[in-house]
Write a protein that holds these residues in place. Structure first.
Motif, PDB file in Angstrom:
ATOM      1  N   SER A 107      44.665 128.912 198.145  1.00 33.03           N
ATOM      2  CA  SER A 107      44.015 128.322 199.309  1.00 33.03           C
ATOM      3  C   SER A 107      42.756 127.579 198.867  1.00 33.03           C
ATOM      4  O   SER A 107      42.263 127.760 197.752  1.00 33.03           O
ATOM      5  CB  SER A 107      43.650 129.417 200.321  1.00 33.03           C
ATOM      6  OG  SER A 107      42.586 130.212 199.806  1.00 33.03           O
ATOM      7  N   ALA A 109      39.701 127.964 199.829  1.00 30.69           N
ATOM      8  CA  ALA A 109      38.598 128.896 199.574  1.00 30.69           C
ATOM      9  C   ALA A 109      38.753 129.541 198.197  1.00 30.69           C
ATOM     10  O   ALA A 109      37.764 129.717 197.469  1.00 30.69           O
ATOM     11  CB  ALA A 109      38.538 129.963 200.654  1.00 30.69           C
ATOM     12  N   GLU A 110      39.980 129.887 197.824  1.00 30.73           N
ATOM     13  CA  GLU A 110      40.202 130.502 196.516  1.00 30.73           C
ATOM     14  C   GLU A 110      39.977 129.495 195.388  1.00 30.73           C
ATOM     15  O   GLU A 110      39.429 129.834 194.342  1.00 30.73           O
ATOM     16  CB  GLU A 110      41.618 131.073 196.444  1.00 30.73           C
ATOM     17  CG  GLU A 110      41.803 132.296 197.337  1.00 30.73           C
ATOM     18  CD  GLU A 110      43.270 132.712 197.447  1.00 30.73           C
ATOM     19  OE1 GLU A 110      43.498 133.931 197.578  1.00 30.73           O
ATOM     20  OE2 GLU A 110      44.157 131.832 197.400  1.00 30.73           O
ATOM     21  N   LYS A 112      37.949 126.959 195.479  1.00 22.43           N
ATOM     22  CA  LYS A 112      36.500 126.797 195.371  1.00 22.43           C
ATOM     23  C   LYS A 112      35.863 127.988 194.663  1.00 22.43           C
ATOM     24  O   LYS A 112      34.916 127.838 193.897  1.00 22.43           O
ATOM     25  CB  LYS A 112      35.867 126.608 196.754  1.00 22.43           C
ATOM     26  CG  LYS A 112      36.133 125.242 197.342  1.00 22.43           C
ATOM     27  CD  LYS A 112      35.429 125.094 198.679  1.00 22.43           C
ATOM     28  CE  LYS A 112      35.633 123.716 199.262  1.00 22.43           C
ATOM     29  NZ  LYS A 112      34.924 123.542 200.550  1.00 22.43           N
TER      30      LYS A 112
END
Length: 168
Positions: A107, A109-110, A112
């Motif tokens: 994802s 977020a992951e 990043k």
């Protein structure tokens, strides 16, 4: 011959100066304490070390072929090599590597978080955008090399293991 007043005065001052020097005990010898001796020893050591460093520098330059007149010139030999035809190597884009495929499956977020950790560990200098580009690729490869896990980047499963270790 009569002495003039000026020369008599000069003689008197010189005599008094000589008498005062002789009458005063040798106080400078008493002022030569541990601190002064340490200072002189430190200054002498600094001078000796400086000369040793200069001699070492000169010796290294001499070994490399430099003299006081400058570097010695050695004419290059002309070597003729018969050109040969080389087939172009197939290159793989970084976006088609197992590391890129595994990275894109996470994802945003992951992704990043992976970039943030790479930056915190000193491998990544780009923006934290979650995109897989040359900066992220080079950082992942350098991290894997330093961790002894370069072989993990040859397969998608190995890349997942490397990324999971960065995130969790």
């Amino acid at each position: 011959m009569l002495l003039s007043f000026a020369s008599a005065r000069t003689t008197l001052v010189a005599g008094l100066t000589a008498l005062s020097i002789a009458a005063i005990p040798a106080t400078p010898a008493l002022a030569w304490g541990d601190k002064e001796q340490g200072f002189v020893a430190g200054a002498a050591t600094a001078i000796i070390v400086d000369e040793l460093l200069k001699n070492n520098r000169k010796a290294r330059l001499y070994d490399r072929g430099y003299t006081a007149a400058g570097p010695t010139y050695v004419a290059p030999r002309t070597v003729y090599v018969e050109p040969r035809h080389v087939e172009p190597r197939a290159t793989t884009s970084i976006y088609a590597t197992p590391a890129a495929r595994a990275f894109q499956s996470y994802s945003l977020a992951e992704r990043k978080a992976i970039q943030r950790n790479l930056r915190a560990w000193g491998y990544y200098r780009g923006g934290i955008d979650g995109a897989f580009g040359p900066g992220t690729y080079n950082a992942v490869v350098a991290y894997a090399r330093d961790e002894g896990a370069s072989a993990n980047l040859r397969s998608t499963a190995g890349a997942f293991g490397l990324y999971d270790g960065m995130i969790y």
